[in-house]
Design a protein around this motif. Structure first.
Motif, mmCIF file in Angstrom:
data_model
loop_
_atom_site.group_PDB
_atom_site.id
_atom_site.type_symbol
_atom_site.label_atom_id
_atom_site.label_comp_id
_atom_site.label_asym_id
_atom_site.label_seq_id
_atom_site.Cartn_x
_atom_site.Cartn_y
_atom_site.Cartn_z
ATOM 1 N N PHE A 122 0.847 -1.190 0.000
ATOM 2 C CA PHE A 122 0.000 0.000 0.000
ATOM 3 C C PHE A 122 0.886 1.244 0.000
ATOM 4 O O PHE A 122 2.072 1.176 0.339
ATOM 5 C CB PHE A 122 -0.897 0.030 1.247
ATOM 6 N N ALA A 123 0.305 2.351 -0.367
ATOM 7 C CA ALA A 123 1.000 3.616 -0.184
ATOM 8 C C ALA A 123 1.247 3.812 1.307
ATOM 9 O O ALA A 123 0.555 3.225 2.145
ATOM 10 C CB ALA A 123 0.150 4.765 -0.730
ATOM 11 N N ASP A 124 2.231 4.631 1.652
ATOM 12 C CA ASP A 124 2.592 4.797 3.056
ATOM 13 C C ASP A 124 1.417 5.241 3.918
ATOM 14 O O ASP A 124 1.313 4.861 5.087
ATOM 15 C CB ASP A 124 3.738 5.815 3.195
ATOM 16 N N ALA A 137 -1.617 4.488 3.122
ATOM 17 C CA ALA A 137 -2.687 3.544 2.788
ATOM 18 C C ALA A 137 -3.823 4.225 2.040
ATOM 19 O O ALA A 137 -4.976 3.794 2.116
ATOM 20 C CB ALA A 137 -3.208 2.826 4.033
ATOM 21 N N GLY A 138 -3.502 5.277 1.310
ATOM 22 C CA GLY A 138 -4.533 5.931 0.509
ATOM 23 C C GLY A 138 -4.995 5.056 -0.639
ATOM 24 O O GLY A 138 -6.166 5.069 -1.005
ATOM 25 N N VAL A 139 -4.053 4.308 -1.207
ATOM 26 C CA VAL A 139 -4.355 3.390 -2.307
ATOM 27 C C VAL A 139 -3.501 2.145 -2.146
ATOM 28 O O VAL A 139 -2.475 2.154 -1.462
ATOM 29 C CB VAL A 139 -4.079 4.017 -3.696
ATOM 30 N N SER A 140 -3.922 1.082 -2.793
ATOM 31 C CA SER A 140 -3.109 -0.134 -2.831
ATOM 32 C C SER A 140 -2.041 0.001 -3.910
ATOM 33 O O SER A 140 -2.210 0.747 -4.880
ATOM 34 C CB SER A 140 -3.994 -1.357 -3.113
ATOM 35 N N ARG A 141 -0.935 -0.723 -3.748
ATOM 36 C CA ARG A 141 0.144 -0.681 -4.726
ATOM 37 C C ARG A 141 0.603 -2.078 -5.146
ATOM 38 O O ARG A 141 1.496 -2.216 -5.964
ATOM 39 C CB ARG A 141 1.341 0.097 -4.149
ATOM 40 N N PHE A 142 -0.031 -3.115 -4.593
ATOM 41 C CA PHE A 142 0.478 -4.466 -4.838
ATOM 42 C C PHE A 142 0.226 -4.974 -6.248
ATOM 43 O O PHE A 142 0.792 -5.991 -6.654
ATOM 44 C CB PHE A 142 -0.095 -5.449 -3.810
ATOM 45 N N PHE A 146 6.386 -4.157 7.527
ATOM 46 C CA PHE A 146 5.130 -4.245 8.270
ATOM 47 C C PHE A 146 4.076 -3.453 7.513
ATOM 48 O O PHE A 146 4.399 -2.561 6.723
ATOM 49 C CB PHE A 146 5.296 -3.678 9.683
ATOM 50 N N LEU A 147 2.825 -3.769 7.743
ATOM 51 C CA LEU A 147 1.750 -3.014 7.117
ATOM 52 C C LEU A 147 1.784 -1.576 7.612
ATOM 53 O O LEU A 147 2.211 -1.311 8.735
ATOM 54 C CB LEU A 147 0.398 -3.646 7.447
#
Length: 443
Positions: free
Chosen positions: A235-237, A239-244, A391-392
């Motif tokens: 995810f973006a740092d 968690a605004g959007v996913s990046r996977f 880590f998440l």
């Protein structure tokens, strides 16, 4: 830690968002929680001279690690006659529902352990207290731990947990299988090229060397490790959007799927069948958690070893979880109890070499660098990855979004969807969950 499929995955904080806070109030976070701090910053409390107090300490150490913590608590109580720690142990899945409900009812424990991935959600719901003053009064800084695990306990600029340990993924290997295939059992692969070459050698010897599991334990962990090795992020740092689903994610999942396509793994590997195959001599390698050490030690005739994950991508990286201390919100704060809790956290952290024997890597740097820890060769080997763990993001509800990744890994490894399609579909779902979380917990 047991090997109990989904429950075990949830217990480690990979999908706790929906279940963590049943029965608790609305969002809040640092501003509201700061109204009840854990006490003023004072000199590091290494002893407690106040009136006798009893502290309720809850955790989910129901497995082989439980007796180790029980002995530490007993030792602490013996050394601190005016502090009595009472430890209550629950299955992690029960723990994460009982704690918020108890806190909401004003009957919560004084302190406990949480997996780091669940800390932010509990902070947002005002279940746990900010602990910046605890870190200050104990003179604890990032330099006493490692940057990844220290920063993982910070939510919206405030610290809510103190690290006890990390439990990373490592590469376990069957020395007998390697020897029979003509490979050096004392020199396991360190790079992606060496690893694939070893798998080819094993294949020629009739061994499917790395069984690719489609399950969260440990397929999703392997995917995440490879994703970060290829330079990607889940995810973006913020968690605004996913990046996977970006290119590094496609590379990572394709690498796992190719294990099946190239015959290095059977199809449709069952839950934990990969770990069993390592023990039975049907596989040479298994990327699994540090908790596997004590399980493998029970097999007296098994010749095995463990090393850091091979660096398949451009940078070293490995999945890890972390048990962290938290202090719970109380309706009537008791300064004596808060001071005693600091003493307990500091004492356990300083004696965590005993905890390492339970199959953990102590988070405290001085313990990890001690001669006694280095004698725990397996733990020390996995612990050498400490500065390359991921880590998440510490964002409320992140476990709900990360659980969607499991679906993509499962579909791709079972050859139901291409890695790119599986990740793209999952990313769309994850982004919706992230948006819902922003509304639920506040941006």
């Amino acid at each position: 830690m047991s090997l109990e499929s989904l429950t075990r995955r949830r217990a480690l904080g990979l999908g706790l968002g929906a279940m963590v806070l049943a029965g608790c109030g609305g969002g809040g976070g640092p501003k509201q929680a700061a109204q009840q701090s854990s006490g003023p910053a004072t000199a590091a409390p290494t002893s407690y001279t106040g009136p006798a107090v009893s502290l309720a300490f809850w955790n989910g150490f129901t497995g082989g690690d439980g007796p180790f913590m029980k002995r530490l608590v007993e030792q602490f109580n013996s050394a601190h006659p005016n502090i009595k720690i009472t430890m209550n142990v629950y299955q992690w899945s029960d723990y994460y529902s009982k704690v918020p409900a108890a806190v909401s009812a004003g009957r919560g424990p004084d302190l406990g352990i949480m997996h780091v991935d669940s800390v932010a959600t509990n902070a947002a719901r005002q279940v746990v207290l900010p602990l910046d003053d605890v870190a200050t009064s104990l003179s604890l800084t990032e330099a006493d731990f490692s940057p990844p695990v220290w920063q993982a306990g910070v939510y919206k600029g405030a610290r809510y947990s103190i690290p006890l340990d990390v439990h990373p993924l490592g590469m376990f290997y069957n020395k007998t299988v390697l020897s029979k295939a003509g490979l050096d059992p004392d020199n396991p692969p360190k790079t992606g090229e060496e690893y694939l070459a070893a798998l080819e050698t094993l294949k020629k010897a009739g061994v499917q060397g790395h069984w690719a599991t489609p399950f969260p334990f440990t397929g999703s962990m392997q995917f995440g490790s490879l994703l970060h090795q290829f330079g990607g992020r889940l995810f973006a740092d913020d968690a605004g959007v996913s990046r996977f689903a970006e290119e590094p994610g496609v590379q990572a999942l394709t690498w796992l799927v190719e294990l099946v396509n190239k015959g290095h793994s059977p199809k449709n590997v069952g839950q934990d069948a990969d770990f069993i195959a390592l023990q039975n001599g049907k596989a040479a390698f298994n990327w699994n958690g540090i908790w596997s050490i004590n399980t493998l030690r029970e097999h007296k005739d098994l010749e095995w070893g463990v090393a850091p994950l091979p660096q398949v991508g451009t940078e070293p990286a490995a999945w890890a979880g972390s048990h962290q201390f938290v202090i719970f919100k109380q309706r009537r704060p008791d300064q004596n109890k808060l001071t005693a809790a600091k003493v307990f956290i500091n004492w356990i952290s300083g004696h965590s070499i005993e905890w390492a024997k339970a199959g953990q890597v102590p988070a405290r740097k001085t313990i990890r660098e001690s001669a006694e820890f280095k004698e725990l060769k397996e733990q020390a080997a996995i612990g050498s990855q400490i500065d390359h763990l991921y880590f998440l993001p510490p964002v409320a509800g992140i476990g709900d979004a990360s659980a969607v990744v499991d679906e993509a890994v499962n579909a791709a490894v079972l050859l139901k969807k291409s890695p790119k399609d599986a990740l793209t579909e999952a990313a769309a779902k994850a982004d919706k969950v992230l948006e819902q979380n922003r509304k639920k917990y506040g941006a």
